[in-house]
Design an enzyme around this catalytic site. Structure first.
Site, short mmCIF file in Angstrom:
data_model
loop_
_atom_site.label_atom_id
_atom_site.label_comp_id
_atom_site.label_asym_id
_atom_site.label_seq_id
_atom_site.Cartn_x
_atom_site.Cartn_y
_atom_site.Cartn_z
N LYS A 113 0.85 -1.19 0.00
CA LYS A 113 0.00 0.00 0.00
C LYS A 113 0.89 1.24 0.00
CE LYS A 113 -3.89 1.91 2.64
NZ LYS A 113 -4.70 1.74 3.88
N HIS A 115 -0.13 4.42 0.43
CA HIS A 115 -0.69 5.57 1.16
C HIS A 115 -1.11 5.10 2.55
CE1 HIS A 115 -4.13 3.47 -0.63
NE2 HIS A 115 -4.84 3.94 0.38
#
Length: 235
Positions: A113, A115
């Protein structure tokens, strides 16, 4: 290879027999003719993805938790490899807490991921002695990937808990490009290569014990085929 030449490794305990009965009743453990990844025709098939409702998942987690609580294996947290291991890690941690063994758990994403918190690991910080939870060990790929993530995070993998050990020889590529049977199973390879304890809820030997003791002729009739498969491919 005769049945007598194979290790008699059934646990002989009520937990293993109860688990096999549960798996059969839930339709997770089925009999017939199934082609494995190794190209073998197996007389039985175990599909943990069919523990697909709250009641079945809760019972499955209870079997894992009771087996682990009785095993004496020391661990500080649980890791569930994506994807099946995610649900298993969460469910087993709940059941262990109910037994008085509250353990944190974590799991991984297949893709990092970029963010928010970022990274591939989700859940509790990876630290201490880590137990990997999975359904089965086939080629050992998931275990190797889990070990790499755990050690990269500075923690120590100590064991793997699985639902069923097929006690079946693995396969490996031969020099001529063909695939040949090895002399050991994927579980034995994990134990030898990585020094991890592998703790199954039940084994193929337990399944054979269950079929032998069954009062249901429709179930008992599967034993000769399962036994013949074990004689040919068992470790």
């Amino acid at each position: 290879m005769s049945d007598a030449s194979l290790p008699q490794t059934s646990t002989g305990d009520t937990l293993a027999q109860d688990f096999v009965a549960f798996a059969v009743e839930a339709g997770v453990l089925r009999f017939g003719e199934f082609k494995t990844k190794a190209g073998r025709l197996s007389p039985y098939f175990f599909n943990a993805g069919l523990f697909d409702d709250g009641l079945k998942l809760g019972r499955l987690a209870s079997f894992y938790a009771r087996r682990l609580a009785a095993s004496g294996l020391g661990f500080d947290m649980i890791f569930g490899p994506a994807y099946k291991g995610i649900t298993l890690a969460a469910a087993v941690s709940i059941e262990l807490a109910r037994l008085g063994h509250n353990k944190p758990f974590a799991y991984n994403r297949k893709e990092a991921k970029d963010h928010g918190e970022g990274g591939t690991l989700v859940g509790a910080p990876m630290q201490g002695r880590v137990l990997i939870i999975d359904d089965v060990i086939s080629a050992g790929t998931s275990v190797r990937e889990s070990i790499a993530m755990i050690t990269a995070a500075g923690a120590t993998p100590v064991g793997v808990a699985i639902a069923l050990d097929r006690q079946e020889r693995g396969t490996a590529p031969a020099a001529d490009g063909s695939v040949q049977d090895t002399s050991h199973s994927a579980v034995q390879e994990v134990q030898a290569r990585h020094g991890l304890v592998v703790q199954p809820i039940a084994t193929l030997a337990d399944l054979l014990d269950y079929l032998q003791a069954s009062a249901d002729p429709a179930l008992a009739e599967h034993r000769p085929r399962v036994l013949a498969y074990r004689e040919r491919y068992g470790v």
